[in-house]
Write a protein that holds these residues in place. Structure first.
Motif: not given
Length: 238
Positions: A63-67, A117-127, A146-156, A160-161
């Motif tokens: 699960m992707e967990i955001i606080s 906030i919980w987001i169901i990820p698009n891949k499981t068993d990640v580190t 923007q405070i969250l995205s799928p991209n490591q180099d983006d703002a926020g 994994h979604q």
């Protein structure tokens, strides 16, 4: 454009004394078959924790967990060696992946309020991974931040979604069009403070509105407003 409206009063509610929590979607002892999720948005909890209290160490997986703290300070600790304080102006994210153990406790004697906030990820068993950043230093008025995205180099922070979160701090009377980032996504709009309007729907404080089957919509502030927009895929990953 399709929409679903959730008034603040229609949310599930749990009062454990030290914890008071409103659930936008089914959670723990609150079960509403018509409100199990919005796309891959699985949990939106509006939590109030008394001073010195909190959640002891407990597990999560896949699960992707955001606080997002709204008031006060929250102390975090986990089995990956991360520990510290998150406060208003911060955002925290954890990818539970193959499994994590963590705790969340009120770091002071004053109450703490935060969105979990919980987001169901698009891949499981990640580190498993953890991150937190301050979003207040880059805050903007009358625009989408923007405070969250799928991209490591983006703002926020990133998850994994194919999801994007934006904060909108609009002055009364200001309006701006939000454009969907990815086809097939919808947006769950949650009013943190103030009053907003989308189409003919007025949204008061802590109301939610799910929007899908559209490419764009107009968000207007009826009063000074702080609004969280959570764009997520509407189809659950196979």
């Amino acid at each position: 454009m399709k929409t679903v409206y959730h008034s603040a009063e229609s949310r599930g509610y749990a009062n454990h004394g030290w914890l008071r929590s409103h659930h936008s979607f089914s959670f723990a002892n609150y079960h509403n078959p018509e409100r199990n999720h919005f796309g891959v948005l699985r949990v939106l909890n509006d939590d109030y924790v008394e001073g010195g209290m909190g959640f002891g160490r407990h597990p999560h997986r896949d699960m992707e967990i955001i606080s997002i703290p709204l008031e006060g300070e929250l102390r975090h600790g986990d089995n990956m060696g991360n520990s510290g304080i998150i406060k208003k102006g911060d955002i925290q994210v954890m990818s539970a992946g193959t499994g994590i153990m963590h705790s969340e406790e009120n770091a002071t004697e004053q109450p703490v309020k935060f969105l979990q906030i919980w987001i169901i990820p698009n891949k499981t068993d990640v580190t498993p991974r953890y991150d937190q950043i301050n979003i207040e230093e880059n805050s903007v008025k009358n625009d989408f931040q923007q405070i969250l995205s799928p991209n490591q180099d983006d703002a926020g922070v990133w998850i994994h979604q194919d999801a994007w979160f934006n904060l909108a701090r609009f002055d009364k009377g200001f309006s701006k069009e939000y454009k969907i980032k990815k086809e097939g996504n919808g947006v769950y709009v949650f009013v943190i403070k103030g009053k907003a309007k989308i189409g003919d729907q007025i949204l008061d404080e802590r109301d939610g509105l799910g929007i899908w089957d559209t490419e764009r919509f107009l968000l207007q502030a009826e009063d000074d407003a702080e609004v969280l927009l959570m764009e997520v895929p509407m189809e659950l990953s196979k």
